[in-house]
Write a protein that holds these residues in place. Sequence first.
Motif, mmCIF file in Angstrom:
data_model
loop_
_atom_site.group_PDB
_atom_site.id
_atom_site.type_symbol
_atom_site.label_atom_id
_atom_site.label_comp_id
_atom_site.label_asym_id
_atom_site.label_seq_id
_atom_site.Cartn_x
_atom_site.Cartn_y
_atom_site.Cartn_z
ATOM 1 N N LEU A 49 0.817 -1.210 0.000
ATOM 2 C CA LEU A 49 0.000 0.000 0.000
ATOM 3 C C LEU A 49 0.855 1.266 0.000
ATOM 4 C CD1 LEU A 49 -2.809 -1.090 2.491
ATOM 5 C CD2 LEU A 49 -3.018 -0.759 0.020
ATOM 6 N N HIS A 100 0.514 4.108 -2.457
ATOM 7 C CA HIS A 100 -0.036 5.326 -1.861
ATOM 8 C C HIS A 100 0.989 5.933 -0.898
ATOM 9 C CE1 HIS A 100 -3.998 4.025 -3.350
ATOM 10 N NE2 HIS A 100 -3.716 2.829 -2.847
ATOM 11 N N ASP A 124 1.139 8.640 0.447
ATOM 12 C CA ASP A 124 0.498 9.447 1.490
ATOM 13 C C ASP A 124 -0.393 8.573 2.378
ATOM 14 O OD1 ASP A 124 -1.297 8.893 -0.527
ATOM 15 O OD2 ASP A 124 -2.224 10.876 -0.521
ATOM 16 N N LEU A 125 -0.014 7.305 2.488
ATOM 17 C CA LEU A 125 -0.791 6.296 3.212
ATOM 18 C C LEU A 125 -1.271 6.762 4.586
ATOM 19 C CD1 LEU A 125 -1.656 3.278 3.778
ATOM 20 C CD2 LEU A 125 0.683 2.901 4.545
ATOM 21 N N SER A 178 -1.572 9.802 5.837
ATOM 22 C CA SER A 178 -2.118 11.153 5.939
ATOM 23 C C SER A 178 -3.562 11.097 6.433
ATOM 24 C CB SER A 178 -2.070 11.850 4.579
ATOM 25 O OG SER A 178 -2.955 11.223 3.664
ATOM 26 N N LYS A 179 -4.037 12.193 6.974
ATOM 27 C CA LYS A 179 -5.405 12.240 7.492
ATOM 28 C C LYS A 179 -6.431 11.954 6.393
ATOM 29 C CE LYS A 179 -4.500 15.434 11.294
ATOM 30 N NZ LYS A 179 -4.832 16.760 11.898
ATOM 31 N N ASP A 180 -6.143 12.416 5.178
ATOM 32 C CA ASP A 180 -7.081 12.219 4.068
ATOM 33 C C ASP A 180 -7.240 10.748 3.696
ATOM 34 O OD1 ASP A 180 -7.428 14.928 3.945
ATOM 35 O OD2 ASP A 180 -6.011 15.225 2.295
ATOM 36 N N LYS A 181 -6.192 9.961 3.897
ATOM 37 C CA LYS A 181 -6.227 8.551 3.506
ATOM 38 C C LYS A 181 -6.521 7.607 4.668
ATOM 39 C CE LYS A 181 -5.306 8.499 -0.938
ATOM 40 N NZ LYS A 181 -3.998 8.144 -1.485
ATOM 41 N N ARG A 195 -9.087 6.805 6.633
ATOM 42 C CA ARG A 195 -10.262 5.930 6.601
ATOM 43 C C ARG A 195 -10.081 4.825 5.559
ATOM 44 N NH1 ARG A 195 -16.185 8.504 6.313
ATOM 45 N NH2 ARG A 195 -15.479 9.123 8.392
ATOM 46 N N GLN A 196 -9.577 5.188 4.382
ATOM 47 C CA GLN A 196 -9.350 4.206 3.322
ATOM 48 C C GLN A 196 -8.337 3.145 3.750
ATOM 49 O OE1 GLN A 196 -7.813 5.948 -0.272
ATOM 50 N NE2 GLN A 196 -7.537 3.984 -1.297
ATOM 51 N N MET A 197 -7.257 3.568 4.396
ATOM 52 C CA MET A 197 -6.223 2.629 4.816
ATOM 53 C C MET A 197 -6.707 1.720 5.933
ATOM 54 S SD MET A 197 -3.805 2.986 2.743
ATOM 55 C CE MET A 197 -4.982 3.494 1.490
ATOM 56 N N ARG A 214 5.518 12.331 2.378
ATOM 57 C CA ARG A 214 5.190 10.992 1.900
ATOM 58 C C ARG A 214 6.012 9.942 2.637
ATOM 59 N NH1 ARG A 214 8.958 9.162 -2.176
ATOM 60 N NH2 ARG A 214 10.752 10.585 -2.191
#
Length: 279
Positions: free
Chosen positions: A22, A26, A28-29, A31-34, A36-38, A68
């Motif tokens: 991952l 990604h 930016d794994l 990061s706050k933006d990612k 939930r997805q991670m 990153r």
Amino acid sequence: MSLIRTQTAPISKWWITEGLKLIEAHPDLFSKDKMRQMRTMLIVGSNRLDTIKGWLLASQIIQNDKRRYYLSDFGYELKNNDSNFEKSSTWWAFHLSLCFSSRGEPYSTLFKILNPSNEWYASKKILKRMQERIEQSDNYIEDDFQGVKSMFQDNKPLADLELIEFRPKDLEIYIRLGSPTISDEILLYALTLARFHVAKNRTSITFTELLTCGLNHFICLSPDELRKRLRNLHRSARWQSQLRFDEVKGLDTVEFLSEDLNSHKMLLNLLQNHKDSWL
């Protein structure tokens, strides 16, 4: 020295292998933006995501530049030589990298506290010594100590290397160093890491410096056992042209005679030539 920030938990083979995939896809794994997805992709909550990040950074498998996260050279070698993290050599490399990591506390201090003499130490006594030595919040140290201990128990990744032994007694858990088989590949990688961190710009390192940095504790050898192993390396047909162990009273010294005797090449030597030593 910084704490691992284990959030009281160990890391699993699956979290490492999936996490590295991952991170490559990604950067930016974490990061706050990612986040939930991670969490969804790794099947974890926010605390466990921090656990994974903490172990990967502490073991130096990944690095970050504030924007990153990416695999380090060390991480690439582990992944390229053992993509599923199944070999004992991979976990020896992981262990030694943590021991010399600038953010590997309290992992490295645990090994420095334990004596290579079969002596058992109560967990509470170890924790107290950690809190005296490490300049961090006592609660954080206790949480990280729990995560570190878990790496050596049950079916966790480091349990079968025989590095640490546990014994319950009088409602307390006692811990001591184990008796793993230390191959020349393990010893040479440990030596070159010690040189890199203690004597980077020199072609030699003293025996006293090896003991002071904790190397014999990290590989569960007494000073006398380490000295014997260095003599054997010095006399071996394979390594005598690359390494010399000079024994002068009060100033025993390991001399690195070849540029090939560096941590990167000895990492590859460990990953590719070490005979698997799982229990």
